[in-house]
Design a protein around this motif. Structure first.
Motif, short mmCIF file in Angstrom:
data_model
loop_
_atom_site.label_atom_id
_atom_site.label_comp_id
_atom_site.label_asym_id
_atom_site.label_seq_id
_atom_site.Cartn_x
_atom_site.Cartn_y
_atom_site.Cartn_z
N VAL A 160 0.84 -1.21 0.00
CA VAL A 160 0.00 0.00 0.00
C VAL A 160 0.87 1.25 0.00
O VAL A 160 0.63 2.21 -0.75
N LYS A 161 1.91 1.24 0.83
CA LYS A 161 2.84 2.38 0.87
C LYS A 161 3.49 2.59 -0.50
O LYS A 161 3.65 3.73 -0.96
N ALA A 162 3.86 1.48 -1.15
CA ALA A 162 4.49 1.58 -2.47
C ALA A 162 3.51 2.13 -3.50
O ALA A 162 3.89 2.94 -4.36
N ASN A 163 2.26 1.73 -3.42
CA ASN A 163 1.26 2.23 -4.36
C ASN A 163 0.97 3.71 -4.14
O ASN A 163 0.78 4.46 -5.09
N LEU A 164 0.93 4.13 -2.88
CA LEU A 164 0.74 5.56 -2.59
C LEU A 164 1.92 6.37 -3.14
O LEU A 164 1.72 7.46 -3.69
N LYS A 165 3.13 5.83 -2.98
CA LYS A 165 4.31 6.52 -3.51
C LYS A 165 4.25 6.61 -5.03
O LYS A 165 4.60 7.64 -5.62
N LYS A 166 3.79 5.53 -5.68
CA LYS A 166 3.64 5.55 -7.13
C LYS A 166 2.71 6.67 -7.56
O LYS A 166 3.00 7.43 -8.48
N LEU A 167 1.56 6.75 -6.91
CA LEU A 167 0.59 7.78 -7.27
C LEU A 167 1.16 9.18 -7.05
O LEU A 167 0.94 10.09 -7.86
N LYS A 168 1.90 9.32 -5.96
CA LYS A 168 2.53 10.61 -5.68
C LYS A 168 3.56 10.94 -6.76
O LYS A 168 3.63 12.08 -7.23
N ASP A 169 4.33 9.94 -7.18
CA ASP A 169 5.31 10.14 -8.24
C ASP A 169 4.65 10.47 -9.57
O ASP A 169 5.23 11.15 -10.42
N PHE A 170 3.41 9.98 -9.78
CA PHE A 170 2.67 10.31 -10.99
C PHE A 170 2.20 11.76 -11.00
O PHE A 170 1.72 12.27 -12.02
N GLY A 171 2.32 12.44 -9.84
CA GLY A 171 1.86 13.82 -9.73
C GLY A 171 0.50 13.95 -9.08
O GLY A 171 -0.04 15.05 -8.99
N ASN A 172 -0.06 12.83 -8.59
CA ASN A 172 -1.34 12.89 -7.89
C ASN A 172 -1.15 13.49 -6.50
O ASN A 172 -0.08 13.40 -5.91
N ILE A 173 -2.21 14.06 -5.97
CA ILE A 173 -2.19 14.66 -4.63
C ILE A 173 -2.73 13.64 -3.65
O ILE A 173 -3.84 13.13 -3.80
#
Length: 402
Positions: free
Chosen positions: A134-147
């Motif tokens: 879950v932490k890795a997926n949140l980081k991915k979304l953050k890296d995509f530019g999502n808030i």
């Protein structure tokens, strides 16, 4: 009505916290937002489309095709319609689909085709929220530019207590309002920022460097980008990268590489912020092979690196703003003001190593700001993103016209 005229596409997924989406919808509409809602199939088990349709004053979408009415819901049109795509709550399941490009329902298809900013608010149990995947997926979304609106701490549906609660609707509303109210004063302006440490090679495995994390430069880059600037970030190796997807990053290692990357674009810039911790010296001779351990000591002859801010300061045009940083341990104000004059800065930001929680590696900072005109400002100890906002506010107040 702070959101009047704003179009918010609200995604709701299968979570016990889905009931809060009704409160959130009401708050958004009350502030003047036009709201459309997409539900995942599992969300239908927690809250009815009728409830959300009544509160949003419009149809609720949860499938591509309604066999009864024959109506086709175009996910591309929904993504193009929105000014903001807000998914609250987002479950671990949908989070994983977003992070890995899995497109098996209307909500995920709309996410993949949306051109607007995306804001997600996770909700799940304590151990799920802390799981590495879950932490890795949140980081991915953050890296995509999502808030990412981090989950809040409190009592959970399982009976456990900890982080995992959906952010309260009132708090989500504050983030949405803040997102739309950000100033665009730097729209169209080009900003150069140097950030992070430099590494000066001794041999193929060893180097001279410092403890800079690049967090302050990254915060400045994000804040400038949020306010419409075209940000060019020259980033030292190992430094923290910014969140904003539009920032152009120039990765470098040594002081010479940082100078070359900066000087190549300096003449195009309106504002230059020299936030990097550049090594003052580098080994005169770099060994082509790993230096073997011999004897009781080793002497390395060092030569002075180019002073990037000083060199580019001599090339500064009357229409450019230069901002510098000084990290000092003694006679701090004297040295900062000396650099302000010597390097042709319009403004300098002083960090003191004496201030607990400030400087290298920390998420917080405390600064004193001095301008060429003799004005000064001192901050409290604040998160670095807030310090970035204060620095940019002082840049706006400079008399230089850009």
């Amino acid at each position: 009505m702070l959101l009047k005229g704003k179009k918010v596409l609200l995604g709701v997924t299968g979570s016990i916290a889905a009931y809060k989406s009704a409160i959130l919808t009401r708050l958004l509409v009350k502030e003047g937002a036009e709201v459309q809602i997409i539900m995942s199939t599992s969300a239908l088990d927690f809250i009815t489309p009728l409830t959300l349709a009544t509160l949003s004053k419009g149809p609720v979408h949860h499938q591509f095709h309604d066999p009864k009415s024959g109506v086709w819901t175009n996910h591309v049109d929904l993504g193009l319609w929105a000014d903001l795509f807000l998914i609250a709550p987002i479950s671990a399941n949908t989070l994983g689909k977003f992070a890995n490009g899995i497109c098996d329902n209307l909500l995920t298809a709309t996410y993949l085709s949306a051109r607007c900013p995306v804001m997600v608010a996770p909700a799940m149990d304590l151990d799920m929220y802390q799981h590495p995947s879950v932490k890795a997926n949140l980081k991915k979304l953050k890296d995509f530019g999502n808030i990412i609106l981090e989950a809040e701490t409190g009592e959970l549906a399982s009976g456990l207590s900890g982080q995992g609660r959906l952010m309260e609707p009132e708090h989500i509303l504050e983030y949405v309002i803040s997102h739309f109210s950000k100033s665009q004063e730097f729209k169209g302006k080009k900003v150069l920022i140097t950030s992070g440490p430099t590494q000066e090679a001794i041999d193929p495995v060893r180097f001279i460097s410092n403890h800079s994390s690049g967090k302050m430069g990254s915060a400045l880059a994000d804040t400038f980008a949020d306010q419409g600037a075209q940000v060019h970030l020259v980033l030292g190796k190992g430094a923290i990268k910014p969140d904003h997807a539009s920032i152009k990053i120039y990765p470098v290692t040594s002081a010479e590489e940082m100078y070359q990357a900066s000087s190549n674009i300096h003449h195009q810039m309106d504002i230059c912020v020299f936030a990097a911790a550049v090594a003052d010296y580098a080994p005169k001779n770099v060994s082509a092979e790993k230096i073997k351990k011999e004897g009781d000591g080793m002497t390395i002859e060092l030569v002075k690196n180019i002073d990037i801010a000083y060199t580019l300061g001599k090339l500064k045009s009357p229409f450019q703003i230069h901002v510098g940083f000084a990290l000092e341990t003694e006679n701090e104000e004297f040295y900062a003001k000396s650099k302000l004059e010597k390097k042709n800065f319009d403004l300098i930001v002083l960090n003191s190593m004496r201030d607990a929680g400030a400087g290298f590696q920390h998420d917080t900072n405390k600064v004193r700001i001095f301008t060429e005109e003799g004005k000064s400002f001192e901050s409290e100890l604040l998160p670095k993103n807030q310090i970035a906002e204060l620095i940019i506010k002082e840049i706006k107040n400079l008399p230089v016209k850009i």
